[in-house]
Write a protein that holds these residues in place. Structure first.
Motif, short mmCIF file in Angstrom:
data_model
loop_
_atom_site.label_atom_id
_atom_site.label_comp_id
_atom_site.label_asym_id
_atom_site.label_seq_id
_atom_site.Cartn_x
_atom_site.Cartn_y
_atom_site.Cartn_z
N ASN A 229 -25.41 9.62 21.32
CA ASN A 229 -26.33 8.49 21.51
C ASN A 229 -27.31 8.40 20.35
OD1 ASN A 229 -27.90 6.46 22.42
ND2 ASN A 229 -28.76 7.58 24.18
N PRO A 230 -26.84 7.82 19.23
CA PRO A 230 -27.67 7.80 18.02
C PRO A 230 -28.92 6.94 18.15
CG PRO A 230 -25.46 6.92 17.58
CD PRO A 230 -25.52 7.24 19.03
N ASP A 231 -28.94 6.05 19.17
CA ASP A 231 -30.13 5.19 19.31
C ASP A 231 -31.20 5.81 20.19
OD1 ASP A 231 -29.12 3.15 17.68
OD2 ASP A 231 -27.81 2.49 19.33
N ALA A 232 -30.95 7.00 20.70
CA ALA A 232 -31.98 7.66 21.52
C ALA A 232 -33.20 7.97 20.65
CB ALA A 232 -31.41 8.94 22.10
N ASP A 233 -34.28 8.37 21.28
CA ASP A 233 -35.48 8.74 20.54
C ASP A 233 -35.26 10.16 19.98
OD1 ASP A 233 -37.91 9.54 19.61
OD2 ASP A 233 -39.03 9.00 21.43
N LYS B 284 -24.17 6.62 12.16
CA LYS B 284 -23.41 5.50 12.73
C LYS B 284 -22.04 5.36 12.07
CE LYS B 284 -26.97 3.14 15.03
NZ LYS B 284 -28.14 2.30 14.98
N SER C 245 -33.70 6.87 7.13
CA SER C 245 -32.90 5.66 7.33
C SER C 245 -31.48 5.87 6.82
CB SER C 245 -33.57 4.45 6.69
OG SER C 245 -33.56 4.61 5.30
N LYS D 187 -29.63 7.95 9.42
CA LYS D 187 -29.25 7.20 10.62
C LYS D 187 -28.03 6.34 10.36
CE LYS D 187 -33.00 7.30 13.74
NZ LYS D 187 -34.20 6.73 14.33
N GLU D 188 -27.98 5.76 9.17
CA GLU D 188 -26.80 4.95 8.83
C GLU D 188 -25.55 5.83 8.76
OE1 GLU D 188 -27.23 2.45 5.40
OE2 GLU D 188 -25.19 1.66 5.67
#
Ligand SMILES: [Zn+2]
Length: 565
Positions: free
Chosen positions: A438-442, A188, A181, A184-185
């Motif tokens: 595309n950080p929101d990809a799987d 972004k 987590s 991921k932050e």
């Protein structure tokens, strides 16, 4: 200090007036010397705090490192200073001193990165430090027992028990869940910072800051993909055959934990001759010290300041750092008597000799460092290759019980290493590019898609875990990895050029440098002493006669092949 800054501003803000190149050069010179006065003490402080944080693992050292980094970011983010620099960088052709021209180009990129919103930059530093600390202090836990990174490696290297291997591999991958987590932050925030200064993603920004171009890079990697695909999958079939035999499983039941390191980035030790055996009784430190001394690039000063053995809380990895660009160069390592640590020490000391130790203190501060991360990685990798050459080891006084057997195994392992590493770098480059775009990809799936395609490993059934987050570089050295691959290409290219010049008539695969001070002189004159005066590709051209290309690398792995066939 503030007074000086204002006066520079006024001068350039009158830029509408005609200004002679002499005046522009003087403004550049003044900017550079003010930069050194403001930034150098902060960089030294940050370097020392970083060193202490990595050697101790203590929270207060990490906090000190964070505070120092924030002060640097603030100084480089100064809007007025950046405005001056921006004007200077628009007048580069008018600067009549080539060293100053290069300083302005480099400083512009360095300050540009920090023009993003300071609050975002601060958050990035804080989360990066937290993630790095969690990474360094994480230990894989199996049946209630904590394993060090060296213990994990030892199981993956030696165990023939598939269940045990799987347990340890999975336990080592738990660090991904711990970091996911925050990472991921971080991704972004890095993107947000890049977008705020006009770039499409953090990936694009990083390439620009490192004077690289995304399209050229992909072209080079596509070329490498073509060049290595056939030989790699052939080599992998031989490797798989051996690994399956050892663990008594069929080839189609081989999983990532059957390979000998957590990522299949290195060659597994599947050879009849044990590559570690010459190092069990050898003094790795003495070999390295004698080797570098023999080529006229002594490292005693570096070793005296280094931290070289395992201890609790310390980073389990290895790195070299130039603290003050004035000769305070240190290596962090966790030496054990095996081939991995012999090659790692040759590598880190390669960085150490390509540093301010071998650069003139009269060069302006911004130019006193390696031309590029890829050129310093290349030099380090070039030296690293020698731990797999029997002629080198014998020259350095290491006793080999079966020199021919060792050489056959070592050549095969070196060839496999070059191929395996190049496929692994494909995964890293393409994953990071896609992740920032595309950080929101799987991301969990994307990682395994690439691992399957380029490395030919089998995804463990049903696995859905952030395994990409277990690779330290994704966390703390982002958009860096492709430079290792380009470094390998540079290593081959410079070794071939050096061999042609100093050892005419010898095949590059036979050239081992030992006790030849001409080698140190060659590196010092053609590469080290240039510092950052030239951009990376101009340096490569001036040192080797050609811009960076894959030809020498390809001929290296083909030549090694013919040596053991
Ligand atoms: Zn390195």
């Amino acid at each position: 200090m503030r007074q000086l800054m204002v006066s520079v501003c006024v001068l350039v803000c009158f830029g509408g007036m005609l200004m002679g190149s002499h005046e522009v050069t003087e403004i550049a010179r003044k900017f550079v010397s003010e930069h050194e006065a403001r930034i150098k003490p902060l960089e030294i402080e940050a370097g020392i705090a970083w060193w202490e944080a990595n050697t101790s693992g203590k929270s207060e050292d990490f906090a000190r490192k964070e505070a120092a980094q924030n002060r640097i970011d603030k100084a480089l983010g100064d809007k007025n200073r950046f405005a001056v620099l921006k004007q200077l960088s628009g007048k580069i052709p008018e600067i009549d001193d080539p060293g100053m021209r290069r300083c302005v180009q480099l400083l512009y990129l360095q300050y540009l990165e920090k023009q993003a919103n300071p609050e975002i930059l601060k958050k990035i530093v804080s989360i990066s430090n937290k993630v790095e600390k969690n990474f360094n202090t994480f230990r894989a836990n199996v049946d209630g027992k904590d394993l060090s990174e060296n213990e994990v490696r030892s199981v993956l290297k030696n165990s023939t028990d598939s269940i045990r291997r799987k347990q340890v591999w999975e336990a080592s991958k738990n660090v991904g869940k711990l970091l996911e987590s925050d990472l991921k932050e971080l991704i972004k925030l890095r993107n947000e910072a890049a977008k705020s200064i006009g770039f499409t993603s953090f990936h694009a920004l990083q390439l620009h800051l490192n004077e690289q171009n995304g399209e050229d890079l992909l072209r080079l990697f596509d070329e490498l993909d073509k060049l290595t695909k056939g030989p790699f999958f052939k080599a992998k079939a031989q490797i798989d055959h051996e690994l399956a035999k050892r663990c008594k499983v069929p080839v189609h039941e081989l999983f990532p934990w059957h390979y000998h390191d957590p990522f299949f980035q290195e060659s597994p030790a599947i050879f009849p001759s044990d590559l570690d055996s010459p190092f069990r009784k050898a003094d790795i430190l003495a070999i390295c010290r004698d080797f570098y001394k023999g080529i006229g690039l002594p490292v005693d000063k570096v070793l005296a300041r280094s931290d070289l053995y395992e201890k609790p809380g310390k980073s389990p990895h290895a790195f070299c750092t130039d603290i003050d660009r004035a000769g305070d160069v240190r290596v962090l390592a966790n030496i054990l008597p095996n081939e991995y640590w012999a090659s790692t020490m040759l590598h880190e000391l390669g960085h150490a000799v390509y540093s301010s130790l071998n650069m003139s203190p009269d060069m302006p501060y911004p130019l006193r460092g390696e031309a590029h991360i890829l050129t310093t990685e290349g030099i380090a990798m070039l030296f690293e290759r020698f731990s797999r050459k029997s002629a080198f080891l014998e020259k350095m006084g290491v006793k080999l019980e079966d020199p021919a057997g060792f050489q056959e195994a070592a050549s095969r392992s070196l060839r496999y290493r070059l191929l395996i590493f190049s496929r692994w770098c494909q995964v890293m480059l393409r994953f990071e590019k896609a992740m920032y775009e595309n950080p929101d990809a799987d991301l969990n799936s994307l990682w395994w898609d690439l691992v399957e395609k380029y490395q030919g490993l089998k995804r463990p059934p049903g696995r859905n875990a952030p395994d990409y987050a277990t690779k330290i570089h994704i966390v703390s050295a982002p958009v860096y990895y492709h430079n290792y691959m380009m470094g390998e290409l540079f290593a081959s290219q410079v070794h071939h050029a050096l061999s042609r010049e100093l050892f005419p008539g010898k095949s590059p695969s036979e050239v081992i440098y030992c006790n030849d001070e001409r080698v140190g002189k060659y590196f010092r004159e053609k590469i080290f002493s240039i510092g950052r005066k030239l951009s990376w590709n101009e340096l490569i051209k001036s040192a080797t006669g050609k811009y960076l290309e894959a030809d020498s690398f390809a001929s290296d792995f083909e030549e090694i092949k013919s040596a053991f066939k």
